[in-house]
Scaffold this motif. Structure first.
Motif, mmCIF file in Angstrom:
data_model
loop_
_atom_site.group_PDB
_atom_site.id
_atom_site.type_symbol
_atom_site.label_atom_id
_atom_site.label_comp_id
_atom_site.label_asym_id
_atom_site.label_seq_id
_atom_site.Cartn_x
_atom_site.Cartn_y
_atom_site.Cartn_z
ATOM 1 N N ASN A 14 -48.696 -10.581 -3.490
ATOM 2 C CA ASN A 14 -48.696 -11.581 -2.411
ATOM 3 C C ASN A 14 -50.108 -11.964 -1.951
ATOM 4 O O ASN A 14 -50.393 -12.031 -0.762
ATOM 5 C CB ASN A 14 -47.868 -11.085 -1.215
ATOM 6 C CG ASN A 14 -46.372 -11.075 -1.515
ATOM 7 O OD1 ASN A 14 -45.939 -11.601 -2.538
ATOM 8 N ND2 ASN A 14 -45.588 -10.494 -0.628
ATOM 9 N N SER A 40 -44.594 -9.702 -6.564
ATOM 10 C CA SER A 40 -44.940 -10.643 -5.483
ATOM 11 C C SER A 40 -43.748 -11.543 -5.130
ATOM 12 O O SER A 40 -42.977 -11.959 -6.003
ATOM 13 C CB SER A 40 -46.122 -11.511 -5.899
ATOM 14 O OG SER A 40 -47.283 -10.725 -6.102
ATOM 15 N N THR A 41 -43.617 -11.864 -3.834
ATOM 16 C CA THR A 41 -42.532 -12.733 -3.361
ATOM 17 C C THR A 41 -43.063 -14.094 -2.901
ATOM 18 O O THR A 41 -42.287 -14.927 -2.446
ATOM 19 C CB THR A 41 -41.779 -12.049 -2.198
ATOM 20 O OG1 THR A 41 -42.714 -11.709 -1.160
ATOM 21 C CG2 THR A 41 -41.070 -10.791 -2.675
ATOM 22 N N ASP A 42 -44.382 -14.322 -3.012
ATOM 23 C CA ASP A 42 -44.942 -15.640 -2.670
ATOM 24 C C ASP A 42 -44.977 -16.478 -3.955
ATOM 25 O O ASP A 42 -44.185 -16.260 -4.862
ATOM 26 C CB ASP A 42 -46.324 -15.490 -2.020
ATOM 27 C CG ASP A 42 -47.329 -14.792 -2.933
ATOM 28 O OD1 ASP A 42 -46.958 -14.468 -4.086
ATOM 29 O OD2 ASP A 42 -48.471 -14.560 -2.513
ATOM 30 N N THR A 44 -47.104 -16.452 -6.371
ATOM 31 C CA THR A 44 -47.989 -15.864 -7.376
ATOM 32 C C THR A 44 -47.514 -16.142 -8.798
ATOM 33 O O THR A 44 -48.305 -16.499 -9.675
ATOM 34 C CB THR A 44 -48.112 -14.338 -7.157
ATOM 35 O OG1 THR A 44 -48.789 -14.090 -5.924
ATOM 36 C CG2 THR A 44 -48.887 -13.668 -8.287
#
Length: 389
Positions: A14, A40-42, A44
């Motif tokens: 993230n 990552s949860t964004d 990325t």
């Protein structure tokens, strides 16, 4: 980079705000880059599509920086690399400093070394909590390995991954970097700082360090490592040193020629003798190393003299303890079986032995310490007069 078989590993979670800048700057130094996307949860994953030419590992679930680095190390070894430079993706490091690590490694004759970037922790952009945590970590590294560093928490490092491949590293989070240093040192890999620049831009930087949880994890790890060091590693290293040198060379170099002053050596003799004759069986090594570290005495000398109660001498040491206790307490001692089994005889004898062994330890440590002090003083004066002559 190619000559040294070195790559760059970028673990990320993230950090999409800064990741692109970091990768672009790294690519100015080398194209041998491994990116480990730690769940990552964004955005990325979308961003990394623009870097398809680089080796990428996309983990489904966030498992921590330590796990991401281990995964990256394995991939690098599979690709034939022997060294890996790790750099954080939050933008605090300058990829332009990568040559600092390469030049240091290239200059070393013994390349079995782990290099840690040393940040200027007094820089105004460095948070106070980071400076405190670093000092805390520096102290415990010294306790566990005897190595003094100015920065032990920087993620900008050069790892000798080939030399480390058989080291069993167990942690998954931020504490991994401490474990890697300590266990590497225990396995003969040198640790050294190299100067790097640092920038903490709080408008962009995303830190995943959890002050309470991660501090407790690091504290627990340090506690375990200190116990292992005191109980096993330090005695092991002293024993190896003794065996490698032999008694005569060991005695001359580590005892007579040590730079410690005679008083410090004498106190180390006294400490070792006291612990060795004390009734604390099973804890002698742990106690003598711990106290030598705490009291800043000579660990080698203290450990050597604590072996006054080595296996063949134990019956003699116990006998002397009983006889001394008998003199001090006036309690008659006997080695007949009936005297142990009847009328609480065993307890009475044990009490006599405890008192006697402590008195014996005090007397013997005082005597040996005094003899050692005057012998060493005489030896030092003799050497001084020879040098002057």
């Amino acid at each position: 980079m190619s000559q040294l078989k070195c790559c760059v590993i970028v673990p990320t979670y993230n950090n999409s705000k800064t990741l692109k800048r970091v990768l672009d700057d790294v690519l100015l130094q080398t194209s041998d880059v491994i990116i480990v996307n730690d769940g990552s949860t964004d955005n990325t994953k979308e961003l990394l599509k623009g870097y398809s030419q680089l080796s990428q590992i996309n983990l489904d679930k966030n498992k921590g920086k330590g796990n991401a680095l281990r995964v990256g190390f394995k991939k690098a070894l599979d690709l034939g690399f022997e060294y890996a430079i790790t750099i954080d993706s939050d933008g605090q490091h300058f990829p332009a400093d990568i040559p600092v690590f390469l030049n240091e490694l290239k200059a070393k004759e013994d390349k079995n070394i782990l290099l840690i970037g040393s940040r200027n922790m007094e820089h105004k952009s460095v948070p106070k909590k980071s400076s405190f945590g670093n000092k805390f970590s520096n102290f415990w590294l010294w306790v566990t390995t005897g190595t003094t560093l100015t920065d032990t928490q920087s993620g900008f490092r050069l790892y000798p991954i080939k030399a480390m491949k058989n080291i069993n590293l167990k942690t998954n989070k931020f504490e991994f970097e401490i474990e890697a240093m300590v266990r590497s040192s225990w396995n003969g890999i040198a640790l050294k700082n190299v100067p790097i620049r640092v920038l903490y831009d709080e408008t962009e930087r995303v830190s995943h360090y959890r002050p309470t949880k991660d501090f407790l994890r690091i504290f627990a790890l340090n506690t375990i490592l200190v116990l292992i060091a005191l109980i096993y590693i330090k005695p092991r290293d002293l024993y190896r040193k003794f065996r490698r040198k032999g008694f005569k060379r060991f005695f001359y170099e580590d005892f007579l020629q040590s730079n410690d002053p005679p008083l410090k050596k004498a106190l180390s003799i006294a400490l070792g003798t006291f612990i060795g004759l004390s009734p604390l069986w099973g804890f002698h090594t742990f106690l003598v190393i711990t106290l030598a570290v705490v009291l800043k005495l000579n660990k080698v000398i203290a450990f050597a003299f604590s072996n006054v109660s080595m296996a063949p001498l134990i019956p003699f040491v116990v006998y002397l303890g009983l006889q001394t206790g008998s003199i001090v307490t006036g309690q008659e001692v006997s080695f007949a079986l009936s005297d142990f089994t009847e009328d609480f005889g065993a307890l009475k004898q044990f009490k006599t032995y405890l008192i006697g062994s402590i008195v014996l330890a005090i007397l013997a440590s005082t005597l040996f310490g005094a003899i050692g002090y005057f012998t060493l003083l005489l030896f030092k004066r003799k050497n001084t007069s020879v040098s002057n002559g």
